[in-house]
Design an enzyme around this catalytic site. Structure first.
Site, short mmCIF file in Angstrom:
data_model
loop_
_atom_site.label_atom_id
_atom_site.label_comp_id
_atom_site.label_asym_id
_atom_site.label_seq_id
_atom_site.Cartn_x
_atom_site.Cartn_y
_atom_site.Cartn_z
N LYS A 1 15.64 16.49 13.38
CA LYS A 1 15.16 16.60 12.71
C LYS A 1 14.39 17.73 11.72
CE LYS A 1 12.90 11.73 14.13
NZ LYS A 1 12.34 10.91 15.27
N GLU B 1 19.10 5.76 21.49
CA GLU B 1 18.45 6.95 22.05
C GLU B 1 17.70 7.62 22.32
OE1 GLU B 1 17.23 7.08 17.11
OE2 GLU B 1 16.10 8.56 17.67
N LYS C 1 18.08 0.09 13.80
CA LYS C 1 17.32 -0.07 14.39
C LYS C 1 16.60 0.00 14.94
CE LYS C 1 14.69 4.98 15.76
NZ LYS C 1 15.12 6.50 15.40
N ASP D 1 16.37 3.04 20.10
CA ASP D 1 15.65 3.92 20.25
C ASP D 1 14.87 3.98 21.42
OD1 ASP D 1 14.29 6.70 19.84
OD2 ASP D 1 13.94 6.27 17.80
N SER E 1 14.50 1.48 11.11
CA SER E 1 14.47 1.60 11.48
C SER E 1 12.93 1.06 11.92
CB SER E 1 13.82 3.28 12.35
OG SER E 1 13.29 3.17 13.41
N LYS F 1 13.80 -0.24 18.02
CA LYS F 1 12.63 0.54 19.20
C LYS F 1 12.53 -0.30 20.24
CE LYS F 1 11.45 4.35 16.75
NZ LYS F 1 12.29 5.36 17.14
N ASP G 1 17.02 12.64 20.50
CA ASP G 1 16.36 12.58 19.61
C ASP G 1 14.97 14.17 20.17
OD1 ASP G 1 14.08 13.00 17.22
OD2 ASP G 1 13.74 10.88 17.72
N GLY H 1 13.78 10.59 11.03
CA GLY H 1 13.06 10.32 10.32
C GLY H 1 11.77 10.43 10.67
O1 OSB Z 1 11.82 8.64 16.93
O2 OSB Z 1 13.09 8.38 15.27
C1 OSB Z 1 12.40 8.24 16.38
C2 OSB Z 1 9.54 7.87 13.33
C3 OSB Z 1 8.09 8.98 14.04
C4 OSB Z 1 7.70 8.89 14.89
C5 OSB Z 1 9.73 8.62 16.23
C6 OSB Z 1 10.43 8.01 15.11
C7 OSB Z 1 10.63 7.45 14.05
C8 OSB Z 1 11.19 6.63 13.79
C9 OSB Z 1 10.97 6.26 11.79
O3 OSB Z 1 12.49 6.10 13.89
C10 OSB Z 1 11.92 6.47 11.36
C11 OSB Z 1 11.48 6.28 9.70
O4 OSB Z 1 10.97 7.54 9.27
O5 OSB Z 1 12.10 5.63 9.09
MG MG Z 2 13.76 8.46 17.49
#
Ligand code: OSB
Ligand code: MG
Length: 374
Positions: free
Chosen positions: A267, A218, A166, A193, A140, A168, A243, A295
């Site tokens: 999660k 996402e 992924k 995401d 990510s 952001k 999510d 994660g």
């Molecule tokens: O939205 O998935 C998410 C990290 C902190 C808060 C929200 C998210 C995330 C990640 C990190 O996308 C994923 C990872 O742990 O590598």
């Molecule tokens: Mg997410």
């Protein structure tokens, strides 16, 4: 197993690189670690709440408060038989799933060690096919200063062996980024995401992404919304993943009932623990809805428990469970390395979480510690 002692640690560890989302940037990760002690065994759990209430309303501060004042007193000196007991003991406490999940994780570790099973094996007991040995994973990538930066970061991770990326996104940092990523990496599974940064009126932005063959989008809309997602879904071709808005198995059931998503990111912390995570997995599996394990920049303690969950049969999409070096130069537990040949992490097979906690590093990362003895 009488819970004789509980340790609670508030730790801080520098991240290898800053992690920016639509709600903020993290350069250091703070979280809580809990240790349940019984019969000479220790069960570890991680509370993934961070310093800022952006992803969740919980923070390290609120989690410290509810664990210390309410959850640990309901757990200490009790006789733990199975992880289900934690759910029962904490039932009277509304909300605070991230704090609850930390205790439940530690209970899984402890009871699995007692049973001589890995956490993956214990979690997979209801399934004839059992758990798998390797879990497909991706990475990510937080919001970068420019699109060129992002493309370079993608290239670095692809070179390391990651086969799912992924990105952001946030308003103004979305379509062009996705287009350039797709043109530069035509065959790479890429997903986006949005962490709830958009509204239904933004549908044209997502329709413009239809031709980019994205793996999924996402959580574009509200963090409590299911209904507007169900209205967005028929208007776009990209599979829609939830999510933030799935807080429980009931929410997953509502989402499936009204067509709010094609995929769910599970999660365990967000839904209060591994038992509830497994219920969502079961619902989705029965409905042929793929799931994957999300994660929260976990330490090795949380990562081992993510892998146990993601080893269940319905986890068919790559998880946000990257190798340790993607997050930390020095972790407090056994590091996980990427299997480059198939972009997987290996699920630990030793009893419980199957990792060792490095006590010196834990002590060095600790900002606050409290011992509860019954
Ligand atoms: O939205 O998935 C998410 C990290 C902190 C808060 C929200 C998210 C995330 C990640 C990190 O996308 C994923 C990872 O742990 O590598
Ligand atoms: Mg997410």
């Amino acid at each position: 197993m009488k819970i004789k002692k509980i340790d609670l640690y508030h730790i801080a560890m520098p991240l290898v690189s800053p992690f920016q989302t639509s709600f903020g940037v993290e350069t250091e990760r703070e979280c809580l670690i809990v240790a349940l002690h019984s019969e000479g065994l220790t069960g570890w759990g991680e509370c993934v709440a961070s310093t800022f209430p952006g992803y969740s309303y919980e923070t390290v501060g609120t989690a410290w408060h509810v664990l210390t004042d309410f959850m640990i007193p309901l757990t200490l000196a009790q006789d733990l038989q199975e992880p289900e007991d934690i759910e029962t003991w904490l039932k009277s406490i509304r909300g605070h799933p991230l704090a609850k999940a930390a205790l439940e994780q530690a209970a899984w570790d402890l009871t699995a060690q007692r049973d001589g099973l890995s956490m993956a094996q214990k979690l997979a007991q209801p399934y004839p096919e059992g758990s798998c040995g390797r879990v497909p994973v991706g990475v990510s990538i937080g919001i970068q200063p420019t699109i060129d930066h992002t493309l370079n970061v993608i290239q670095e991770y692809v070179d390391q062996g990651y086969r799912r990326i992924k990105l952001k996104i946030k308003p103004g940092h979305d379509l062009e980024l996705a287009r350039q990523a797709r043109y530069t990496f035509p065959d790479l599974p890429i997903m986006l995401d949005a962490n709830s940064a958009y509204r239904l009126e933004d549908v044209p932005t997502f329709q413009a992404m239809d031709e980019l063959n994205l793996l999924m989008l996402e959580q574009p809309l509200g963090y409590e919304d299911i209904y507007d997602h169900s209205r967005l879904r028929p208007q776009i071709h990209t599979p829609l993943c939830l999510d933030e808005s799935i807080h429980s198995a009931d929410h997953a059931r509502y989402a499936l009932a009204i067509g709010g998503c094609d995929i769910i990111n599970i999660k365990p912390a967000r839904v209060g623990g591994w038992l509830e995570a497994r219920r969502i997995h079961d619902l989705c599996r029965a409905a042929n809805v793929p799931v994957w394990c999300g994660g929260m920049l976990e330490t090795g303690i949380g990562r081992a428990a993510q892998l146990a969950l993601a080893s269940l049969p319905g986890f068919i999409l790559p998880g946000d469970i990257s190798a340790t070096e993607r997050y930390y130069t020095q972790d407090i537990a056994t590091p996980f390395h990427l299997n480059r040949e198939d972009s997987t992490l290996t699920v630990p097979t030793a009893p419980g979480l199957g990792i060792e906690v490095d006590q010196e590093r834990l002590a060095a990362a600790t900002r606050r510690h409290k011992l509860f003895a019954g």
